[in-house]
Every structure is written in structure tokens, then in C-alpha cells.
Scaffold this motif. Structure first.
Motif, PDB file in Angstrom:
ATOM      1  N   ARG A  16       0.832  -1.210   0.000  1.00  0.00           N
ATOM      2  CA  ARG A  16       0.000   0.000   0.000  1.00  0.00           C
ATOM      3  C   ARG A  16       0.863   1.254   0.000  1.00  0.00           C
ATOM      4  NH1 ARG A  16      -2.478  -0.797   4.461  1.00  0.00           N
ATOM      5  NH2 ARG A  16      -4.024  -2.217   3.554  1.00  0.00           N
ATOM      6  N   TYR A  17       1.927   1.261   0.793  1.00  0.00           N
ATOM      7  CA  TYR A  17       2.819   2.422   0.854  1.00  0.00           C
ATOM      8  C   TYR A  17       3.525   2.645  -0.484  1.00  0.00           C
ATOM      9  CZ  TYR A  17       2.182   2.365   5.930  1.00  0.00           C
ATOM     10  OH  TYR A  17       1.630   2.425   7.186  1.00  0.00           O
ATOM     11  N   VAL A  18       3.911   1.540  -1.122  1.00  0.00           N
ATOM     12  CA  VAL A  18       4.570   1.651  -2.426  1.00  0.00           C
ATOM     13  C   VAL A  18       3.604   2.258  -3.443  1.00  0.00           C
ATOM     14  CG1 VAL A  18       5.527   0.346  -4.364  1.00  0.00           C
ATOM     15  CG2 VAL A  18       6.208  -0.204  -2.019  1.00  0.00           C
ATOM     16  N   ILE A  19       2.354   1.796  -3.430  1.00  0.00           N
ATOM     17  CA  ILE A  19       1.346   2.328  -4.353  1.00  0.00           C
ATOM     18  C   ILE A  19       1.127   3.814  -4.115  1.00  0.00           C
ATOM     19  CG2 ILE A  19      -1.106   2.241  -4.976  1.00  0.00           C
ATOM     20  CD1 ILE A  19      -1.006  -0.766  -4.440  1.00  0.00           C
ATOM     21  N   TYR A  20       1.013   4.204  -2.832  1.00  0.00           N
ATOM     22  CA  TYR A  20       0.826   5.613  -2.502  1.00  0.00           C
ATOM     23  C   TYR A  20       2.024   6.444  -2.967  1.00  0.00           C
ATOM     24  CZ  TYR A  20      -3.237   4.516   0.409  1.00  0.00           C
ATOM     25  OH  TYR A  20      -4.466   4.108   0.863  1.00  0.00           O
TER      26      TYR A  20
END
Length: 292
Positions: A16-20
């Protein structure tokens, strides 16, 4: 099991952090030109020459905006963008409203009142959506010549209405085929006629598609340059042509801050339209996507 669940949760958080992070990077990259335009429009010419392209203005000045609006030279005329902004409004508003209303009427006929050859007519209309601007320039010029229309605004209204009809008709037709036929049949049994069904029943429930057509046509017509430069002249030119003339004016000192301010002024209406009605645009496009 607990350890496996922990690793899965941790992996999901990392993903999720990578996507954000990727999304934020793409947003910053996409907005970088707008940032450069805004910051440059608020700088003085001396600061532009000596400063960094990405630096913020040391002091905010609206001189470039005032010049772009009222005194910048667009060729041999030095009246700013204000009169051309007005020209675009006078052209865009009637063209958008007419093409949307006529497109709704066409979609109503093609979906609810089928006639012999209606499918062929719709196919030809659909092909028209894929025709580029350049293909219709010559026949459109011949038609305007036969009609002897001299006023630039009237010419551009007619051109944009004709070119936009295939799109608005397609949007409304695809939406109306999803409307239950029983609704129209019940209205006919109750004595409602051709026009009453359209204006009292179908048009009020077409708000999502109306918003799509309004946003689509507003964007297409306001941002058009090709039709504007060909079918208008002199004081009747739209703002896109004036912006091109302003940026390419070679007399005097090149005022990059005025050019940037003028470009933002020219883009503001479509930015506002999308900011206000963007969610309705998506809803309207998907409203007719199930059937038809």
C-alpha cells in the motif's frame, strides 16, 4: 498461523505504501508544468532571467496577469486576452447547449422511435466520431460559403454544433437504450405524445448524460484551435487563437510571465468545469455502459 498473518499484514502495508508513493510521484510529475506556469506568472522579468525555473517568486506580482488580460499584444492588436475570452464564451455557450439538446433529441429518436434505416443512420453517425478535424475542413468551408455567414461567432457555433452532434447523440442514445421500454409504453397509454415523453419523462432523468455532454463539449469547443484559426478572423477570434498570436509575437522583449499568465487564463474555464463536474462525467459515461 499468527506469524503468517503478521507477515501478510506487513506485506499488504508495504504494498500500500509503495502504491501511494508511486501515485504521489506521478501527481507531482503531472502537476510540475502547472507549478512552473503559476510561479513564472507571478515573477518579474528580472527574476525570471536570473532565477531558477522551479523556484518560488521572491515577491508575488500580478502585473503579468493584468497585462495578459488587458494590454498584451496578440499580433498587431494590444488589447489583451479579455475580448477574445468574451468571444469564446459567446461561441461556446450556445454551441454547447444546442449540440446537447439536439443530441438528446437524436438519441431519443434512435432508441425509442426506431425507423427504417435507423441502425444504418446510427452506424454512419458513429463513424463520424472517428473523423479528424482536418477531414471536414474543406466541405465545412464550402457549406459556410454557400450559406454566406460572415460573422465569426456564428460560423464557429455552427461548425462546433455540427461536429459535436455525433458525440452527444452517441452518449444519449447509449443512455436511453438502458431506460426500460415499459416506462415509455406506459406514458403512451396515458396519452403522452412524442414531445411530452421526451421533455417530461426522459430529459429529466438524463442529468448524468447531460453533464457528460456539457463537460465534453465545453472542453472540446473551448480548447479548439484549428476551427478557430480557419473559420474566424480579426476581432472575432477565440481565445486559443489569441493565445497563439500572443506567444508568437516577435516584437519587443519576450515576456514569459505574461505568456504564462495568458495560458492559465485560457485554461481556467475547462479546469473549473472539470473540478466542479468531474465526478458527474465519470457517472454519466458509465450510465450507458451496461446495454446498447
Amino acid at each position: 498461523m499468527a506469524e503468517l498473518a503478521y507477515h501478510q499484514t506487513t506485506g499488504a502495508k508495504v504494498a500500500r505504501y509503495v502504491i501511494y508513493a508511486v501515485l504521489i510521484a506521478m501527481v507531482l510529475f503531472y502537476l510540475a508544468p502547472l507549478f512552473v506556469m503559476l510561479s513564472t506568472s507571478f515573477k518579474s522579468l528580472d527574476e525570471i532571467r536570473t532565477g531558477n525555473l522551479l523556484s518560488l517568486p521572491s515577491s508575488i506580482s500580478f502585473d503579468a496577469w493584468r497585462a495578459a488580460w488587458s494590454s498584451a499584444c496578440t499580433g498587431i492588436e494590444c488589447g489583451g486576452m479579455a475580448p477574445y475570452f468574451s468571444n469564446s464564451l459567446k461561441m461556446m455557450i450556445p454551441a454547447v447547449l444546442i449540440s446537447t439538446l439536439v443530441g438528446a433529441f437524436n438519441g431519443y429518436i434512435l432508441s425509442m422511435w426506431r425507423f427504417k434505416g435507423s441502425d444504418t443512420f446510427f452506424l454512419l453517425l458513429l463513424i463520424g466520431t472517428f473523423l479528424p478535424f482536418q477531414v471536414i475542413i474543406l466541405p465545412m468551408a464550402q457549406v459556410l460559403g454557400m450559406l454566406e455567414i460572415e460573422d465569426s461567432t456564428t460560423r464557429l457555433i455552427l461548425v462546433h454544433v455540427i461536429y459535436g452532434l455525433q458525440f452527444t447523440t452517441l452518449f444519449f442514445r447509449n443512455y436511453y437504450v438502458t431506460v426500460p421500454g415499459e416506462l415509455v409504453s406506459a406514458a403512451r397509454i396515458d396519452g403522452a405524445g412524442f414531445f411530452r415523453i421526451f421533455f417530461k419523462i426522459l430529459l429529466p432523468i438524463s442529468i448524468p448524460t447531460i453533464m457528460v455532454c456539457l463537460i465534453w463539449q465545453t472542453t472540446q469547443i473551448w480548447n479548439d484551435f484549428l476551427f478557430g484559426v480557419i473559420f474566424s478572423s480579426g476581432d472575432g477570434q477565440p481565445i486559443t487563437v489569441a493565445l497563439n498570436n500572443l506567444v508568437n509575437t516577435s516584437t519587443g522583449v519576450k515576456q514569459y510571465n505574461v505568456d504564462m499568465a495568458a495560458a492559465i487564463i485560457a485554461a481556467l474555464p475547462t479546469l473549473i468545469v472539470y473540478a466542479i463536474g468531474g465526478k458527474y462525467f465519470v457517472r454519466g459515461l458509465t450510465a450507458g455502459a451496461v446495454k446498447g
